[in-house]
Design a protein around this motif. Structure first.
Motif, PDB file in Angstrom:
ATOM      1  N   SER A 150      45.328  61.049 101.873  1.00 14.52           N
ATOM      2  CA  SER A 150      45.056  62.448 101.565  1.00 14.52           C
ATOM      3  C   SER A 150      46.315  63.311 101.723  1.00 14.52           C
ATOM      4  N   TYR A 151      47.136  63.004 102.738  1.00 11.37           N
ATOM      5  CA  TYR A 151      48.364  63.776 102.954  1.00 11.37           C
ATOM      6  C   TYR A 151      49.361  63.541 101.818  1.00 11.37           C
ATOM      7  N   LEU A 152      49.501  62.285 101.403  1.00  8.02           N
ATOM      8  CA  LEU A 152      50.416  62.010 100.288  1.00  8.02           C
ATOM      9  C   LEU A 152      49.988  62.806  99.058  1.00  8.02           C
ATOM     10  N   LYS A 153      48.677  62.845  98.821  1.00  9.16           N
ATOM     11  CA  LYS A 153      48.166  63.554  97.644  1.00  9.16           C
ATOM     12  C   LYS A 153      48.333  65.074  97.777  1.00  9.16           C
ATOM     13  N   THR A 154      48.064  65.590  98.965  1.00  2.00           N
ATOM     14  CA  THR A 154      48.212  67.038  99.195  1.00  2.00           C
ATOM     15  C   THR A 154      49.646  67.476  98.919  1.00  2.00           C
ATOM     16  N   PHE A 155      50.609  66.756  99.494  1.00  2.00           N
ATOM     17  CA  PHE A 155      52.004  67.184  99.340  1.00  2.00           C
ATOM     18  C   PHE A 155      52.477  67.000  97.903  1.00  2.00           C
ATOM     19  N   LYS A 156      51.937  65.981  97.233  1.00  2.00           N
ATOM     20  CA  LYS A 156      52.297  65.784  95.821  1.00  2.00           C
ATOM     21  C   LYS A 156      51.807  66.966  94.979  1.00  2.00           C
ATOM     22  N   ARG A 157      50.587  67.434  95.265  1.00  2.00           N
ATOM     23  CA  ARG A 157      50.074  68.592  94.521  1.00  2.00           C
ATOM     24  C   ARG A 157      50.911  69.843  94.772  1.00  2.00           C
ATOM     25  N   LEU A 158      51.540  69.896  95.945  1.00  2.65           N
ATOM     26  CA  LEU A 158      52.419  71.033  96.253  1.00  2.65           C
ATOM     27  C   LEU A 158      53.834  70.789  95.710  1.00  2.65           C
ATOM     28  N   PHE A 192      66.040  58.784 109.477  1.00  2.00           N
ATOM     29  CA  PHE A 192      66.780  57.579 109.093  1.00  2.00           C
ATOM     30  C   PHE A 192      65.847  56.791 108.189  1.00  2.00           C
ATOM     31  N   THR A 193      66.231  56.653 106.931  1.00  2.00           N
ATOM     32  CA  THR A 193      65.277  56.058 106.016  1.00  2.00           C
ATOM     33  C   THR A 193      65.941  55.201 104.943  1.00  2.00           C
ATOM     34  N   ASP A 194      65.083  54.532 104.194  1.00  2.00           N
ATOM     35  CA  ASP A 194      65.503  53.652 103.121  1.00  2.00           C
ATOM     36  C   ASP A 194      65.221  54.393 101.812  1.00  2.00           C
ATOM     37  N   LYS A 195      66.241  54.567 100.991  1.00  2.00           N
ATOM     38  CA  LYS A 195      66.082  55.383  99.776  1.00  2.00           C
ATOM     39  C   LYS A 195      64.953  54.911  98.879  1.00  2.00           C
ATOM     40  N   ARG A 196      64.656  53.611  98.941  1.00  2.09           N
ATOM     41  CA  ARG A 196      63.644  53.068  98.022  1.00  2.09           C
ATOM     42  C   ARG A 196      62.247  53.614  98.297  1.00  2.09           C
ATOM     43  N   ILE A 197      62.057  54.199  99.480  1.00  7.41           N
ATOM     44  CA  ILE A 197      60.731  54.737  99.826  1.00  7.41           C
ATOM     45  C   ILE A 197      60.357  55.909  98.897  1.00  7.41           C
ATOM     46  N   PHE A 198      61.354  56.552  98.309  1.00  5.20           N
ATOM     47  CA  PHE A 198      61.080  57.698  97.426  1.00  5.20           C
ATOM     48  C   PHE A 198      60.474  57.278  96.092  1.00  5.20           C
ATOM     49  N   ASP A 199      60.585  55.993  95.767  1.00  7.16           N
ATOM     50  CA  ASP A 199      60.060  55.535  94.475  1.00  7.16           C
ATOM     51  C   ASP A 199      58.609  55.091  94.548  1.00  7.16           C
ATOM     52  N   LEU A 200      58.022  55.080  95.748  1.00  5.77           N
ATOM     53  CA  LEU A 200      56.651  54.572  95.873  1.00  5.77           C
ATOM     54  C   LEU A 200      55.649  55.570  95.308  1.00  5.77           C
ATOM     55  N   ASP A 201      54.537  55.050  94.808  1.00  8.27           N
ATOM     56  CA  ASP A 201      53.491  55.989  94.376  1.00  8.27           C
ATOM     57  C   ASP A 201      52.337  55.933  95.377  1.00  8.27           C
ATOM     58  N   SER A 202      51.483  56.973  95.321  1.00  8.48           N
ATOM     59  CA  SER A 202      50.478  57.114  96.377  1.00  8.48           C
ATOM     60  C   SER A 202      49.086  56.782  95.872  1.00  8.48           C
ATOM     61  N   GLU A 203      48.969  55.694  95.126  1.00  8.52           N
ATOM     62  CA  GLU A 203      47.637  55.341  94.629  1.00  8.52           C
ATOM     63  C   GLU A 203      46.837  54.607  95.699  1.00  8.52           C
ATOM     64  N   GLY A 204      45.560  54.884  95.754  1.00 12.35           N
ATOM     65  CA  GLY A 204      44.700  54.190  96.709  1.00 12.35           C
ATOM     66  C   GLY A 204      43.291  54.723  96.553  1.00 12.35           C
ATOM     67  N   SER A 205      42.304  53.889  96.888  1.00 16.73           N
ATOM     68  CA  SER A 205      40.926  54.343  96.778  1.00 16.73           C
ATOM     69  C   SER A 205      40.387  54.607  98.174  1.00 16.73           C
ATOM     70  N   ILE A 206      39.800  55.785  98.369  1.00 14.76           N
ATOM     71  CA  ILE A 206      39.399  56.124  99.738  1.00 14.76           C
ATOM     72  C   ILE A 206      38.162  55.365 100.186  1.00 14.76           C
ATOM     73  N   ILE A 207      37.487  54.684  99.259  1.00 17.83           N
ATOM     74  CA  ILE A 207      36.298  53.967  99.720  1.00 17.83           C
ATOM     75  C   ILE A 207      36.598  52.507 100.050  1.00 17.83           C
ATOM     76  N   GLU A 208      37.819  52.072  99.743  1.00 12.60           N
ATOM     77  CA  GLU A 208      38.145  50.664 100.023  1.00 12.60           C
ATOM     78  C   GLU A 208      39.125  50.543 101.174  1.00 12.60           C
ATOM     79  N   LYS A 209      38.652  49.901 102.242  1.00  8.40           N
ATOM     80  CA  LYS A 209      39.491  49.705 103.421  1.00  8.40           C
ATOM     81  C   LYS A 209      40.797  49.013 103.077  1.00  8.40           C
ATOM     82  N   LYS A 210      40.652  47.951 102.290  1.00  8.95           N
ATOM     83  CA  LYS A 210      41.795  47.086 101.978  1.00  8.95           C
ATOM     84  C   LYS A 210      42.856  47.868 101.177  1.00  8.95           C
ATOM     85  N   SER A 211      42.373  48.623 100.204  1.00 13.30           N
ATOM     86  CA  SER A 211      43.286  49.361  99.335  1.00 13.30           C
ATOM     87  C   SER A 211      44.108  50.370 100.152  1.00 13.30           C
ATOM     88  N   LEU A 212      43.453  51.001 101.122  1.00  6.65           N
ATOM     89  CA  LEU A 212      44.160  51.977 101.961  1.00  6.65           C
ATOM     90  C   LEU A 212      45.126  51.291 102.916  1.00  6.65           C
TER      91      LEU A 212
END
Ligand code: P5A
Length: 414
Positions: A150-158, A192-212
């Motif tokens: 939810s946080y990834l999605k909120t900040f993306k909308r902003l 301190f981070t790895d630049k590749r983290i910026f390329d990730l997308d925030s897809e996931g289904s909130i009803i599936e434990k595994k997906s999250l």
């Protein structure tokens, strides 16, 4: 947008208040999407529950303590773990009512030693804080992961890229925690981070434990920590030289899992299927709603061009009409009012600058305020076409119908 009223305490003026309310709306919508329910707890709390949890003493000078006329010890809430646990223990008795996800959006007070950067680190601030209650660790981590998504999605909308980073838990407690940080030179958190983290997308289904679970793992695969968790050796081992990024950022959100820290202390237990009782497992999840107003300016302001552009969904207005005004000639203002009517009929939130400042200083001012579109009515505007500019792009001469079409499309794409 804001005015300081005393150290670390601010009034919200029309433009700033509109932006904050729009941010709040997006935050609220994303909380509702994961099944969290909104409540409203008071700003003033009794010291009793804080004594039960042991934090009345631990919280120290950051807590603003107040006495009422009966000499009762009260406080202005810096956070709400105790109060929400008190609500839970008197309402929920059985495992059948779990999970519970509750949130509120309310003012907080922390008597920070060094309030600074205006509303970014102040004493009174507006926070969205959510709390989860679950039967066991496994379910509780599922709730934690729902908020992670939810946080990834909120900040993306902003229109922010907020990176989740393993973080310390400080006075909130627990051993699982992520801060959500946006990059900014003026930020207070060293990261301190790895630049590749910026390329990730925030897809996931909130009803599936595994997906999250997979979503969180995908982020956690990359080294990404704040100052307190930094280990030079580990960083250099895990991240290739070309992908290392050491920079500064602003913490816009922070999530925690702390198991039964508060439920045990405050005796919040539920009946289990086998007739026994157990303390519920809790997490808490914060977003700095008022801090975001400042953080988004830091992220979107172009200091070379001296131009600010708010994301359309949270801009104080969608469009500013800027007419050149002569004392003896009201024709530009009349034209502006006519255009305003058209725009209002098409639900475009518009402001007219009817001050008698000269045109170029008005344009400069609006470039700083950051309303994303401008209509300029100067000497040149004759006939059917009007000067229209989307901030940061070239001016175009268009008819009002064409402008409305552009603005309507902007909104549809948002
Ligand atoms: C989580 C929700 C908590 O308080 N308890 C309830 C947990 N976390 S936190 O990290 O301490 O704060 C959550 C977010 O609030 C913002 N924030 C501030 N904003 C402005 N001024 C401050 N002094 C301030 N302190 C915290 C941050 O965005 C933080 O991530």
């Amino acid at each position: 947008m804001i005015k300081q009223s005393s150290a670390g305490i601010y009034s919200w003026l029309p433009l700033g208040f509109k932006v904050m309310k729009k941010i709040e709306k997006i935050v609220r919508e994303e909380q509702n999407k994961i099944g969290a329910q909104e409540i409203l707890m008071p700003t003033i709390q009794s010291s009793e529950i804080w004594k039960e949890s042991g934090r009345y003493d631990d919280y120290g000078d950051e807590m603003l303590r107040i006495k009422d006329r009966q000499d009762r010890e009260m406080l202005y809430g810096p956070t709400n773990e105790e109060l929400v646990t008190d609500i839970f223990r008197s309402s929920i008795k059985s495992y059948k009512s779990l999970p519970q996800l509750l949130y509120h959006i309310q003012w907080k007070f922390r008597d920070e030693v060094r309030p600074r950067f205006g509303i970014m680190r102040c004493r009174e601030f507006y926070m969205k804080d959510a709390y989860s209650f679950d039967l066991n660790d496994d379910e509780a981590v599922f709730s934690y992961n729902k908020f992670f998504l939810s946080y990834l999605k909120t900040f993306k909308r902003l229109e922010l890229t907020a990176i989740p980073m393993a973080a310390d838990t400080g006075p909130i407690g627990g051993n699982l925690s992520h801060e959500f940080i946006i990059l900014a030179d003026t930020g207070e958190s060293k990261i301190f981070t790895d630049k590749r983290i910026f390329d990730l997308d925030s897809e996931g289904s909130i009803i599936e434990k595994k997906s999250l679970e997979n979503l969180r793992k995908k982020y956690e695969r990359f080294y990404s920590v704040t100052d307190e968790k930094f280990d030079k050796e580990e960083f250099e081992k895990e991240v290739d030289k070309e992908n290392r990024l050491i920079t500064k950022g602003i913490e816009v959100g922070h999530i925690f899992y702390f198991g039964d820290k508060y439920s045990k202390a405050l005796n919040a237990a539920v009946d289990l299927p086998d007739g026994k009782k157990d303390y519920v497992k809790m997490g808490s999840y914060g977003i700095g709603v008022s801090r975001l107003v400042g953080a988004i300016i830091e992220a979107k302001y172009d200091d070379k061009k001296e131009i600010m552009k708010w994301p359309l969904s949270i801009a104080p207005y969608e469009l500013a009409i800027i007419p050149m005004i002569n004392k003896n000639d009201t024709s530009t203002l009349e034209k502006a009012s006519k255009i305003l009517k058209h725009l209002e009929n098409n639900n475009i939130d518009t402001i007219i600058d009817d001050t008698d400042e000269n045109l170029s200083s008005k344009i400069k001012k609006f470039n700083l305020i950051g309303v994303p579109n401008q209509i300029i009515i100067g000497k040149k505007s004759e006939g059917d076409t009007i000067e229209f500019k989307e901030i940061g792009k070239d001016t175009q001469n268009l008819t009002i119908e064409q402008i409305i079409k552009i603005l309507t499309e902007q909104k549809a794409n948002n």
